[in-house]
Design an enzyme around this catalytic site. Structure first.
Site, short mmCIF file in Angstrom:
data_model
loop_
_atom_site.label_atom_id
_atom_site.label_comp_id
_atom_site.label_asym_id
_atom_site.label_seq_id
_atom_site.Cartn_x
_atom_site.Cartn_y
_atom_site.Cartn_z
CG HIS A 4 -8.75 12.85 -40.68
ND1 HIS A 4 -8.20 12.42 -39.48
CD2 HIS A 4 -9.33 14.05 -40.42
CE1 HIS A 4 -8.44 13.32 -38.54
NE2 HIS A 4 -9.12 14.31 -39.09
CB CYS B 163 -1.44 15.36 -35.33
SG CYS B 163 -1.63 14.13 -34.04
N GLY B 164 -1.93 18.87 -36.07
CA GLY B 164 -1.36 19.96 -36.84
C GLY B 164 -1.85 20.14 -38.27
CE LYS B 165 -6.74 16.69 -40.03
NZ LYS B 165 -6.39 16.12 -38.72
CG ASN C 203 -1.16 24.82 -36.07
OD1 ASN C 203 -0.74 25.92 -35.77
ND2 ASN C 203 -1.98 24.13 -35.30
N GLY D 20 -17.77 16.31 -34.01
CA GLY D 20 -17.93 15.18 -34.91
C GLY D 20 -19.04 14.22 -34.49
NE ARG E 284 -0.24 15.82 -31.04
CZ ARG E 284 0.03 17.02 -30.52
NH1 ARG E 284 1.04 17.16 -29.68
NH2 ARG E 284 -0.72 18.06 -30.82
CG ASN F 62 -11.41 18.21 -28.63
OD1 ASN F 62 -10.68 18.47 -29.59
ND2 ASN F 62 -12.61 17.65 -28.78
P1 GTP Z 1 -8.43 17.88 -36.02
O1 GTP Z 1 -9.19 19.12 -36.28
O2 GTP Z 1 -8.67 17.29 -34.67
O3 GTP Z 1 -8.54 16.84 -37.10
O4 GTP Z 1 -6.89 18.24 -35.90
P2 GTP Z 1 -5.79 19.06 -36.71
O5 GTP Z 1 -4.85 18.07 -37.29
O6 GTP Z 1 -6.37 20.09 -37.60
O7 GTP Z 1 -5.08 19.72 -35.49
P3 GTP Z 1 -4.48 21.16 -35.27
O8 GTP Z 1 -3.79 21.73 -36.45
O9 GTP Z 1 -5.53 22.02 -34.70
O10 GTP Z 1 -3.42 20.73 -34.16
C1 GTP Z 1 -3.24 21.51 -33.06
C2 GTP Z 1 -2.15 20.98 -32.16
O11 GTP Z 1 -0.96 20.65 -32.89
C3 GTP Z 1 -1.76 22.04 -31.18
O12 GTP Z 1 -1.52 21.42 -29.95
C4 GTP Z 1 -0.50 22.62 -31.78
O13 GTP Z 1 0.29 23.20 -30.80
C5 GTP Z 1 0.15 21.39 -32.39
N1 GTP Z 1 1.04 21.70 -33.53
C6 GTP Z 1 0.67 22.06 -34.78
N2 GTP Z 1 1.74 22.27 -35.57
C7 GTP Z 1 2.84 22.00 -34.81
C8 GTP Z 1 4.25 22.02 -35.06
O14 GTP Z 1 4.72 22.31 -36.14
N3 GTP Z 1 5.05 21.67 -34.02
C9 GTP Z 1 4.56 21.32 -32.80
N4 GTP Z 1 5.40 20.99 -31.83
N5 GTP Z 1 3.23 21.31 -32.51
C10 GTP Z 1 2.39 21.64 -33.50
C1 SPV Z 2 -11.17 15.36 -35.27
O1 SPV Z 2 -11.31 14.89 -34.13
O2 SPV Z 2 -10.43 14.83 -36.15
C2 SPV Z 2 -11.85 16.62 -35.63
C3 SPV Z 2 -12.80 17.18 -34.67
O3 SPV Z 2 -11.63 17.14 -36.72
S1 SPV Z 2 -14.37 16.45 -34.71
O4 SPV Z 2 -15.16 17.11 -35.74
O5 SPV Z 2 -14.98 16.61 -33.40
O6 SPV Z 2 -14.24 15.05 -35.04
MN MN Z 3 -10.21 15.89 -37.98
#
Ligand code: GTP
Ligand code: SPV
Ligand code: MN
Length: 611
Positions: free
Chosen positions: A253, A277-279, A281, A226, A426, A393
């Site tokens: 976001h 925080c799991g987007k 996923n 980012g 979280r 990260n």
């Molecule tokens: P950015 O790309 O940073 O915006 O984040 P994002 O929200 O896309 O994050 P992402 O889905 O990659 O989150 C990954 C983290 O969330 C990992 O540490 C996973 O283990 C955790 N996670 C995702 N879904 C769950 C869930 O349902 N339960 C738990 N306990 N952890 C989860």
């Molecule tokens: C975030 O931190 O929310 C991301 C990764 O999606 S970055 O593009 O580095 O900001």
């Molecule tokens: Mn993001």
């Protein structure tokens, strides 16, 4: 500057690129300021990708992965000081300080411009400056925004090619006088005559700077995510949020996903969770077997950013302005997220993950640890050595089109109609697994007061709960109070309002164990949300909102998950919520001058319901 200086410049420019005078002039001026050795106009072609990835392998930035395991894929290891967004070095330089607001770092645009001009002077010595025309959003979408990133990082160019529409088609759309957002980026490491480059050039001093009024981005010193792929957070969130406020839409976001229930009805929802925080996923969720058998299907539109506006159907419509994923690697596995694993099977750039002896990739939570790895810093790693093999990260950059359940409408210029908006973060305590807001204003209050434990996605302390309104705290390009006011105002323009929800996958028991299995099983929560949107199921009214009860929540096929566990995950405790409301005080005080009165009122109403 005028045309004359373009002509007189020592850089050569193909005539076709001189058509857009304003762009050509800015490119030439910038190359001169930065003292770039040469200029390369990027067309986004496969040849260009091949040339740049070969160059990156040559310079040691990229390592080509074993092509039988990961065709056309590469591993990059960053400098250990450059592994995440730098929020304390991110600036919103509006003319008036109050327009950046108390949650952003502000500096006067004039002062900042002078400071940065000094920083950028000669900063590309010995390097090529790449001209990267890009478009956020489908090219033919009414919301599409065109930018041009000038960068001295070929790593940025190849990542941008995955993350957004980039190159010749965008330049063609720009024509000779189209508007574009100028984005200037440098790693901030000029090369002296004969100096050997390092694999990951960067500068200890970093500036991620936005001018929301003149709509420009200047980024100096970092090559990571980012901070450097300027179409993503800088344009599609910070600058776009300011544009959206003025034009009556929203830049958020959020993930966007579709759910098809067994009766064939399709429900689209967006969800705003803070970074890591799991987007990703949730966006890529694959239904558990028992659900798949019943006919539930899921599709993905986007995993990080949603642009929303009142669309043709009278509902809010959403597009994903990106074309790729920049996803968190740790925790991603064939078990937790098969779609992500498939999406990154080829044509993918991995950054800061570990390398296996077979030339594959590994990270914590990927699979059983191999007996030997090279860790993200390039050192030998064995299980139990006490170090992480992959950075917390570490990320994969993969084309969204490679996701097996990508939605057929994901590039539709009119977007997809949204029925539900979900907030969450979280929260180890207090927040139940799921509850529904009473109405739009209450939903905005839930989003405004949402909190989360901080993660490794930004540098700084990890694991303390902070308020992160709509998961936009690091990404809002203007005053957060005005932003919340804009959310409230949007209500007037939407004929068919989405329902709003709050979820928490991260609640823990006294032993620190997650109370909810999460991941694929989150579909059970989505089922409740979909049925609430369809009006098919009654909710249970509590002071905090509508909740499911054991009977209306499906745990069929969820082996061993008891009513006691459900009740623990759903528990509403008055003491916790009184503490929560008290804890929200700091946030309300911080935004005192701009916080909409409706949200103060929501707080009073919540307290009254609790009494
Ligand atoms: P950015 O790309 O940073 O915006 O984040 P994002 O929200 O896309 O994050 P992402 O889905 O990659 O989150 C990954 C983290 O969330 C990992 O540490 C996973 O283990 C955790 N996670 C995702 N879904 C769950 C869930 O349902 N339960 C738990 N306990 N952890 C989860
Ligand atoms: C975030 O931190 O929310 C991301 C990764 O999606 S970055 O593009 O580095 O900001
Ligand atoms: Mn993001």
């Amino acid at each position: 500057m005028n045309d004359k200086s373009v002509v007189e410049s020592s850089y050569s420019m193909p005539l076709v690129h001189a058509a857009h005078k304003q762009l050509a002039t800015w490119v030439m001026e910038t190359a001169a300021l930065c003292n770039a050795e040469s200029i390369q106009w990027c067309d986004g072609s496969q040849d260009e990708w091949d040339q740049l990835t070969a160059k990156l392998v040559d310079s040691g930035t990229f390592l080509q992965l074993n092509p039988t395991l990961h065709p056309n894929s590469f591993l990059a290891r960053s400098n250990p000081s450059d592994t995440a967004r730098v929020e304390d070095r991110t600036f919103i330089c509006s003319l008036r300080e109050v327009d950046a607001g108390p949650t952003n770092n502000w500096q006067s645009p004039d002062l900042m411009r002078r400071k940065l001009t000094d920083k950028f002077k000669d900063c590309m010595t010995g390097r090529t400056m790449y001209v990267v025309p890009f478009c956020m959003g489908p090219l033919d979408s009414p919301l599409a925004l065109i930018g041009v990133e000038l960068t001295d990082s070929p790593y940025v160019v190849v990542n941008m090619r995955i993350m957004c529409h980039m190159g010749a088609e965008v330049l063609a759309k720009l024509g000779s006088d189209g508007d574009f957002i100028p984005c200037l980026h440098s790693v901030g490491k000029p090369l002296a005559e004969g100096e050997q480059d390092v694999p990951w050039p960067c500068n200890e001093e970093k500036y991620i700077v936005h001018f929301p009024e003149s709509r420009e981005v200047w980024s100096f010193g970092s090559g990571y995510g980012g901070n450097a792929l300027l179409g993503k957070k800088c344009v599609a969130l910070r600058i776009a949020s300011a544009i959206a406020r003025d034009a009556g839409w929203m830049a958020e976001h959020m993930l966007i996903m579709g759910l098809e229930s067994p009766d064939g009805a399709k429900t689209y929802l967006t969800a705003a969770f803070p970074s890591a925080c799991g987007k990703t996923n949730l966006a890529m969720i694959v239904p558990p077997e028992s659900y798949a058998e019943k006919g539930w299907k899921t599709t993905l539109v986007g995993d990080d950013i949603a642009w929303l506006w009142p669309g043709k159907t009278g509902k809010l419509h959403a597009i994903n302005p990106e074309t790729g994923f920049f996803g968190v690697a740790p925790g991603t596995s064939w078990h937790s997220n098969t779609a992500a694993m498939q999406a990154m099977a080829k044509n993918t750039i991995f950054t800061n993950v570990a390398l296996t002896d077979e030339g594959g990739v590994w990270w914590e939570g990927h699979s059983e640890p191999p007996a030997h790895l090279i860790d993200w810093t390039g050192l030998d790693w064995t299980p139990g050595c006490g170090r992480l093999a992959a950075h917390a990260n570490s990320r994969f950059t993969a084309p969204a089109g490679q996701c097996p359940n990508i939605d057929p409408m994901w590039q539709d210029p009119d977007g997809v109609p949204i029925d539900a908006i979900v907030f969450g973060g979280r929260r180890p305590t207090t927040m139940p697994l799921v509850f529904q807001a009473f109405d739009w204003t209450h939903g905005v209050f839930l989003g405004a007061t949402q909190g989360s434990e901080t993660t490794a996605a930004a540098t700084g302390a990890v694991g303390t709960v902070r308020r992160d309104p709509m998961a936009m705290l690091p990404f809002c390009g203007y005053n957060m109070g005005d932003y919340l006011g804009h959310w409230l105002n949007m209500r007037k323009n939407i004929q068919r309002l989405p329902r709003m929800f709050h979820v928490n996958w991260f609640r823990k028991d006294a032993n620190g164990k997650f109370l909810w299995p999460g991941f694929r099983e989150n579909l059970r929560v989505l089922e409740w949300i979909v049925k609430r949107c369809q009006g098919k199921i009654a909710g249970h009214e509590t002071p905090i909102g509508w909740t499911p009860d054991w009977k209306s929540f499906s745990t069929e096929g969820l082996d061993g998950f008891t009513k006691e566990q459900f009740d623990a995950a759903m528990l509403f405790r008055r003491e916790d919520w009184l503490a929560e409301i008290t804890n929200q005080n700091d946030f309300f005080l911080k935004l005192y001058h701009s916080m909409p009165k409706e949200l103060m009122c929501q707080r009073e109403l919540l307290m009254a319901r609790m009494a």
